[in-house]
Design a protein around this motif. Structure first.
Motif, mmCIF file in Angstrom:
data_model
loop_
_atom_site.group_PDB
_atom_site.id
_atom_site.type_symbol
_atom_site.label_atom_id
_atom_site.label_comp_id
_atom_site.label_asym_id
_atom_site.label_seq_id
_atom_site.Cartn_x
_atom_site.Cartn_y
_atom_site.Cartn_z
ATOM 1 N N SER A 36 0.884 -1.423 0.021
ATOM 2 C CA SER A 36 0.138 -0.048 0.034
ATOM 3 C C SER A 36 0.721 1.330 -0.135
ATOM 4 C CB SER A 36 -0.951 -0.174 1.219
ATOM 5 O OG SER A 36 -0.163 0.105 2.578
ATOM 6 N N LEU A 37 0.313 2.309 -0.595
ATOM 7 C CA LEU A 37 0.757 3.543 -0.393
ATOM 8 C C LEU A 37 -0.206 4.835 0.338
ATOM 9 C CD1 LEU A 37 2.459 4.641 -3.788
ATOM 10 C CD2 LEU A 37 3.648 4.317 -1.640
ATOM 11 N N PRO A 38 0.137 5.299 1.232
ATOM 12 C CA PRO A 38 -0.619 6.245 1.803
ATOM 13 C C PRO A 38 -1.295 7.387 0.851
ATOM 14 C CG PRO A 38 1.656 6.788 2.586
ATOM 15 C CD PRO A 38 1.597 5.635 1.625
ATOM 16 N N ALA A 39 -2.605 7.700 1.084
ATOM 17 C CA ALA A 39 -3.083 8.745 0.011
ATOM 18 C C ALA A 39 -2.694 10.096 0.385
ATOM 19 C CB ALA A 39 -4.699 8.382 0.256
ATOM 20 N N LEU A 59 -1.458 16.661 -4.234
ATOM 21 C CA LEU A 59 -1.785 15.296 -3.492
ATOM 22 C C LEU A 59 -1.805 14.119 -4.189
ATOM 23 C CD1 LEU A 59 -3.029 14.235 -0.784
ATOM 24 C CD2 LEU A 59 -5.267 14.597 -1.996
ATOM 25 N N LEU A 60 -1.018 12.745 -3.736
ATOM 26 C CA LEU A 60 -0.913 11.590 -4.267
ATOM 27 C C LEU A 60 -2.539 11.166 -4.624
ATOM 28 C CD1 LEU A 60 0.661 9.460 -5.660
ATOM 29 C CD2 LEU A 60 0.714 8.243 -3.343
ATOM 30 N N GLY A 61 -3.244 11.233 -3.423
ATOM 31 C CA GLY A 61 -4.530 10.580 -3.460
ATOM 32 C C GLY A 61 -4.722 9.191 -3.770
ATOM 33 N N GLY A 62 -5.602 9.067 -4.784
ATOM 34 C CA GLY A 62 -5.823 7.647 -5.382
ATOM 35 C C GLY A 62 -4.989 7.301 -6.563
ATOM 36 N N ILE A 63 -4.590 6.066 -6.814
ATOM 37 C CA ILE A 63 -3.853 5.545 -8.053
ATOM 38 C C ILE A 63 -4.230 4.514 -8.581
ATOM 39 C CG2 ILE A 63 -1.548 6.393 -6.881
ATOM 40 C CD1 ILE A 63 -0.655 3.598 -6.303
ATOM 41 N N GLY A 64 -5.449 3.916 -8.181
ATOM 42 C CA GLY A 64 -5.727 2.743 -8.903
ATOM 43 C C GLY A 64 -6.995 2.612 -9.914
ATOM 44 N N SER A 65 -7.313 3.709 -10.345
ATOM 45 C CA SER A 65 -8.230 3.829 -11.587
ATOM 46 C C SER A 65 -7.835 2.841 -12.614
ATOM 47 C CB SER A 65 -8.730 5.164 -11.701
ATOM 48 O OG SER A 65 -9.580 5.967 -11.038
ATOM 49 N N GLY A 66 -6.430 3.080 -12.940
ATOM 50 C CA GLY A 66 -5.924 2.354 -14.127
ATOM 51 C C GLY A 66 -4.426 1.895 -13.544
ATOM 52 N N LEU A 67 -4.108 0.530 -13.915
ATOM 53 C CA LEU A 67 -3.008 0.078 -13.493
ATOM 54 C C LEU A 67 -2.361 -0.625 -14.924
ATOM 55 C CD1 LEU A 67 -0.934 -0.503 -11.256
ATOM 56 C CD2 LEU A 67 -2.060 -2.541 -10.919
ATOM 57 N N TYR A 409 -1.805 -8.537 -10.907
ATOM 58 C CA TYR A 409 -1.854 -7.301 -9.962
ATOM 59 C C TYR A 409 -3.308 -6.539 -10.010
ATOM 60 C CZ TYR A 409 3.229 -7.775 -9.496
ATOM 61 O OH TYR A 409 4.659 -8.240 -9.524
ATOM 62 N N ILE A 410 -3.811 -6.097 -8.939
ATOM 63 C CA ILE A 410 -5.251 -5.633 -8.670
ATOM 64 C C ILE A 410 -4.828 -4.353 -7.936
ATOM 65 C CG2 ILE A 410 -7.647 -5.646 -8.191
ATOM 66 C CD1 ILE A 410 -7.496 -8.495 -9.188
ATOM 67 N N ALA A 411 -5.318 -3.105 -8.277
ATOM 68 C CA ALA A 411 -5.391 -1.770 -7.491
ATOM 69 C C ALA A 411 -6.711 -1.300 -7.155
ATOM 70 C CB ALA A 411 -4.385 -0.961 -8.041
ATOM 71 N N ASN A 412 -6.696 -0.518 -6.037
ATOM 72 C CA ASN A 412 -8.236 0.197 -5.865
ATOM 73 C C ASN A 412 -8.236 1.675 -5.960
ATOM 74 O OD1 ASN A 412 -6.352 0.641 -3.619
ATOM 75 N ND2 ASN A 412 -8.363 1.385 -2.568
ATOM 76 N N ASP A 413 -9.305 2.148 -6.343
ATOM 77 C CA ASP A 413 -9.541 3.425 -6.522
ATOM 78 C C ASP A 413 -10.120 3.996 -5.006
ATOM 79 O OD1 ASP A 413 -10.352 6.094 -7.030
ATOM 80 O OD2 ASP A 413 -11.955 5.518 -8.409
ATOM 81 N N ASN A 414 -9.444 4.904 -4.298
ATOM 82 C CA ASN A 414 -9.901 5.348 -3.162
ATOM 83 C C ASN A 414 -10.601 6.675 -2.942
ATOM 84 O OD1 ASN A 414 -7.652 6.913 -3.336
ATOM 85 N ND2 ASN A 414 -6.478 6.199 -1.483
ATOM 86 N N ASP A 415 -10.758 7.107 -4.209
ATOM 87 C CA ASP A 415 -11.727 8.468 -4.302
ATOM 88 C C ASP A 415 -10.779 9.486 -3.584
ATOM 89 O OD1 ASP A 415 -13.604 7.773 -6.332
ATOM 90 O OD2 ASP A 415 -14.785 7.006 -4.610
ATOM 91 N N PHE A 416 -9.465 9.482 -3.734
ATOM 92 C CA PHE A 416 -8.620 10.364 -2.668
ATOM 93 C C PHE A 416 -9.027 10.584 -1.312
ATOM 94 C CE2 PHE A 416 -7.909 11.374 -7.236
ATOM 95 C CZ PHE A 416 -6.494 12.214 -7.235
#
Length: 453
Positions: A36-39, A59-67, A409-416
């Protein structure tokens, strides 16, 4: 097909099996690592301004909409249109002039030092690449402060379009990126957009837009609005607002892009409908074909939006379907599943319209992985499974107990949102291992990257 780096990774993985407590090899998809990476951390965009909502522009925010995988341990990860959880202006759905970007990450597997999983996953942010056009763009009232004469940045703000334009006007500045894939030569990236629907081509090094694939007119929304609800009610055909081009795959030969909307087109049932369209795009000519995809799940008697698409070979694909429940929603995850489909012999439905007309030609699909069930079996509570699992990519092979396994690999979109309901909501990446037994006889052809000389 294994990549050129596989032999090196296999040697390292052989060491893993002697140093780490690896579970016996199984003919089942298994979770082998997570990271994980902190948002709340800053990205490497270099932006120093503050957005309209008071959030920092870097802000890094979210990174998982696309991978997307780019070879070795290098991956590209992409946020969507930026932070819009802080209420500041409902006229623009609280969106801001956040500049869309993608991040270059190093995702490295190493022997696990503790816990029940065989590998640790370290995530290192290496570069942030903002997206821009050298052509002047239509912004409406909000122009990014970072713009220069040669760089007109795209933004996530919903009113960044020209009055009277439709959703496929290439000069509209608003961009909500959702899917990303690397070209065969690795010097380009293809990115989908929900505002469009577009499929843009960007220079991977600079972030400059260098091309655009035009989709058939049936995907176009004629009437635009800065408010998603008004845009939905103002159109009788085309993509649903905020449910446009979502998933994107590229075939291993690099010749074809394959994508879909997040929900069916308005004329095919719209949001909540079950008949989605898969569209293939010839990278060289731009020619398109369309196929029907049924996102109905008999087990729950519900229709689920599609989040991502990934190519197993040149005609078979994995589709990620999910509900919106879980961590980030303050609820319990139920449906997070990956289905396998084939376009071989499928009927082109480009000339058809309406769910009833598409239904007879829906491609056959089979369940490949129940993500939620697999994560819960690995010890995750249903409230800890991210609500928006959206990014999906293959990586290099690994060796576990002398058995070669492919990685997913599967990533999540945390909506920032770094915290929801008192629970941490970081950027998470899960790594799964699988082999040919899990594919039911389908050949797995991983992409081989050959950088341009």
């Amino acid at each position: 097909m294994k990549n050129a780096t596989i032999s090196t990774l296999a040697l390292a993985a052989a060491t893993f099996t002697t140093l780490a407590a690896v579970s016996p090899a199984q003919a089942a998809v298994t979770l082998i690592a997570k990271g994980s990476l902190p948002a709340t951390s800053a990205d490497l965009s270099g932006f120093t301004n503050t957005l309209e909502s008071g959030v920092s522009a870097n802000l890094l925010g979210g990174i998982g909409s696309g991978l997307a995988w780019a070879g070795g341990s290098t991956f590209l990860a992409m946020p969507d249109r930026g932070p819009n959880a802080n209420a500041w202006n409902p006229a623009v759905d609280d969106t801001t002039t956040f500049i869309p970007r993608f991040h270059t990450l190093d995702l490295s597997l190493s022997p696990a030092t503790s816990g029940s999983l065989p590998f640790d996953l370290s995530i290192t942010l290496q570069k942030t690449t903002p997206l821009f056009s050298t052509d002047a763009l239509n912004y409406g009232p909000a122009v990014p402060t970072a713009n220069t004469r040669q760089k007109h940045y795209f933004t996530g703000r919903s009113d960044n379009f020209a009055a009277g334009s439709n959703s496929t006007d290439a000069l509209n500045a608003r961009l909500d990126p959702e899917g990303i894939r690397v070209s065969k030569s690795t010097n380009l990236v293809y990115i989908t957009d929900e505002y469009g629907p577009y499929v843009y081509t960007f220079n991977r090094t600079t972030g400059k837009r260098v091309g655009m694939f035009t989709l058939p007119a049936k995907f176009t929304a004629a009437n635009l609005s800065s408010q998603g609800a008004a845009e939905i009610s103002g159109n009788t055909s085309g993509r649903v607002a905020n449910k446009g081009m979502e998933g994107l795959a590229i075939t291993p030969d690099g010749k074809t892009l394959v994508g879909f909307e997040q929900s069916p087109l308005i004329q095919d049932g719209g949001d909540g409908g079950n008949m989605n369209r898969i569209i293939t795009i010839d990278v060289k000519t731009g020619a398109t074909h369309e196929y029907a995809y049924d996102n109905h799940l008999a087990a729950t008697n519900k229709n689920y939006n599609s989040s991502e698409l990934l190519a197993l070979n040149n005609h078979e694909f994995l589709v990620l379907e999910r509900d919106g429940k879980g961590l980030g929603d303050g609820s319990k995850a139920v449906i997070k599943q990956i289905w396998k489909l084939s376009l071989a012999g499928a009927t082109d439905i480009s000339d058809l319209s309406g769910a009833a007309n598409l239904q007879p030609f829906a491609v056959t699909k089979t369940l490949f992985l129940d993500i939620a069930a697999t994560l819960m079996a690995a010890g995750f509570a249903d409230t800890q499974i991210p609500a928006k699992l959206e990014g999906m990519a293959f990586g290099d092979d690994v060796v576990i107990d002398g058995v070669t396994k492919h990685t997913l690999y599967i990533a999540n979109d945390n909506d920032f949102l770094a915290n929801v309901g008192g629970l941490d909501n970081p950027n998470q990446i899960f790594v799964f291992a699988f082999d040919e037994n899990d594919l039911g006889g389908s050949p797995f052809v991983n992409q081989v990257f050959k950088p341009a000389q």
